[in-house]
Enzyme design. Sequence first.
Site, short mmCIF file in Angstrom:
data_model
loop_
_atom_site.label_atom_id
_atom_site.label_comp_id
_atom_site.label_asym_id
_atom_site.label_seq_id
_atom_site.Cartn_x
_atom_site.Cartn_y
_atom_site.Cartn_z
N LYS A 1 0.84 -1.20 0.00
CA LYS A 1 0.00 0.00 0.00
C LYS A 1 0.88 1.25 0.00
O LYS A 1 1.50 1.59 1.00
CB LYS A 1 -0.94 0.05 1.21
CG LYS A 1 -2.03 1.10 0.97
CD LYS A 1 -2.61 1.73 2.18
CE LYS A 1 -1.81 2.78 2.84
NZ LYS A 1 -1.65 4.04 2.08
N GLU B 1 10.09 1.02 10.46
CA GLU B 1 11.14 2.03 10.26
C GLU B 1 10.45 3.37 10.47
O GLU B 1 9.60 3.77 9.66
CB GLU B 1 11.72 1.88 8.85
CG GLU B 1 13.11 2.47 8.74
CD GLU B 1 13.08 3.82 8.10
OE1 GLU B 1 13.04 4.81 8.87
OE2 GLU B 1 13.10 3.90 6.87
N CYS C 1 13.67 10.60 7.29
CA CYS C 1 13.60 10.12 8.67
C CYS C 1 14.95 10.29 9.37
O CYS C 1 15.01 10.43 10.58
CB CYS C 1 13.14 8.68 8.70
SG CYS C 1 13.99 7.65 7.51
N GLU D 1 10.04 15.46 15.72
CA GLU D 1 10.43 15.36 14.31
C GLU D 1 9.60 16.35 13.50
O GLU D 1 8.37 16.28 13.51
CB GLU D 1 10.18 13.94 13.80
CG GLU D 1 10.57 13.76 12.36
CD GLU D 1 10.45 12.32 11.87
OE1 GLU D 1 9.35 11.75 12.01
OE2 GLU D 1 11.44 11.78 11.37
#
Length: 532
Positions: A229, A304, A339, A436
Amino acid sequence: MKTALLSSRLATRSLKSSHGGNGHGPRHARRASCAPTAASVPHAFAWLKRPKHNLIAGRWVPAASGKVFDVFNPADASVLARVPDSDKEDIHRAVAAARRAFDAGPWRRMKPNERGKLLWRVGDLILEHADELAEIESLDNGKPRAVARVADVPLAADLFHYMAGWATKIEGHTIPISVPYAPDARFHAFTLREPVGVVGQIIPWNFPLLMAAWKLGPALTTGNCVVLKPAEQTPLTALRLGELLLEAGLPEGVVNIVTGFGETAGAALAAHDDVDKVAFTGSTEVGRLIVHAAAGNLKKVSLELGGKSPNIVFKDVGDLDAAIAGAANAIFFNHGQCCCAGSRLMVEKDVFDAVVAGVAAHAKKIKLGPGLDPGTQMGPLVSEEQFRRVTNYMHQGKQEGACYVTGGEKAGGRGYFVQPTVVKDVKPSMSIVREEIFGPVVVAEPFTKPEELISRANDTPYGLAAGVWTRDIAKAHRIAAELRAGTVWINCYNVFDAALPFGGYKQSGWGREMGHEVLEHYTETKAVVVGL
Ligand code: NAI
Ligand code: MG
């Protein structure tokens, strides 16, 4: 620094170059029309015009409900394509197709060298269609076409080539066993490595094609069948990759691709009882939801997730300009939507002002614009949601009293452009230091005592990556050993390779992508014992 790496060199070159101006051009986005035309995207135009469907059981089909949703060009908020708005029913059909392919199809029984050759061919096809894929990626994600062409697309091809080689090397062991309660018996014992089965893979929008490759490569080389997906913001290169997989000769149902939103299609895939494993890349928040969803049938999970990576510059770095260019690349590459972005710049006090001024100078020169414009060095953020998230952080940092050396605002244009931003005078408690941001925003902090450095660098719930810049090689190794991060780059940043494991400590994830480490996540070990 002589060891400057491709990405650093690219970033340095692109940040220094000037296109059609003096290199200090308007800080706002250009307003040129971004609508794709046969001239602007010669390789992808015809494909973009075609209807988009899900790939299920080797056929392209609409969502069971018939619903579609719009895919936007983030450079001008125009609609690029419509793709199936899939839900539980489509996921169910895709999982059933993958299960049939796994149980009854040829894939896991195929000779390993045949499977390897097929995956090698996928890598070749990606390279043959590199211009087309780079055009689609640039339109869909916003990143400069040139960056997609030299980074995302070749890395995706390389991943398939690397993983193709593993198909013939998935080996078990022979194990001498003693069995204390059977003193007179003799046995021959060995292990087999078998595919896990049906794998659900949910990927993000920051490197859409590359993330599809990172996920599909190891799953396929080990003989699994997949439901992929893609992110709702960027489903297009995954659909094009699906066509290339069929062209390479992948049997039907081995890879199924279902477009849709996280809360519907994604959640249904993570929770599905006939999925043996789910692999996810995205936010830490959704990572937790995936873990809960997986609990129903205790499917295997690899994750992750996010990061808030420290990039540490010592005064003994030698070539300060290289460290400055590296620090700029660490945060501004892919618009900070990485990331592993070096979003916390920690600089030894004596060189703090020089490094901050240098990174800010790089930031000011970056030319914003649509990804297809050859002069563009930084495109828009991927979506309106991400634009709001990043600009909110920018405003929050100001309210909390941080000093903005440069940037801190949205940039002009209809698309989702923000200014490359450098912030100093921050406190460890500030949201822009802890959370983040996933945009081109770096917070800079000076340090004086190396003994405090490690605890400060590790003072984050994340543990994905870190950078260290120094000429003192013993110090670099000592610090690399102390950092709680899955990757440590020394005198470089953003260096990725299909052979190098990537993943996180702490809340940055479970398991590793790439290298041979990833194969552990896609195989079960079967112990076989023969009584002699
Ligand atoms: P997200 O985690 O919501 O989306 C990533 C993928 O997960 C997409 O395919 C999405 O459809 C799917 N998803 C969302 N909710 C789901 C659910 N309940 N069940 C199953 N799948 C679901 O990330 P989003 O909202 O796009 O970005 C939010 C933040 O996440 C970013 O600001 C960034 O901090 C972080 N992020 C981290 C990435 C990484 O590479 N580690 C990539 C993308 C985002
Ligand atoms: Mg989300």
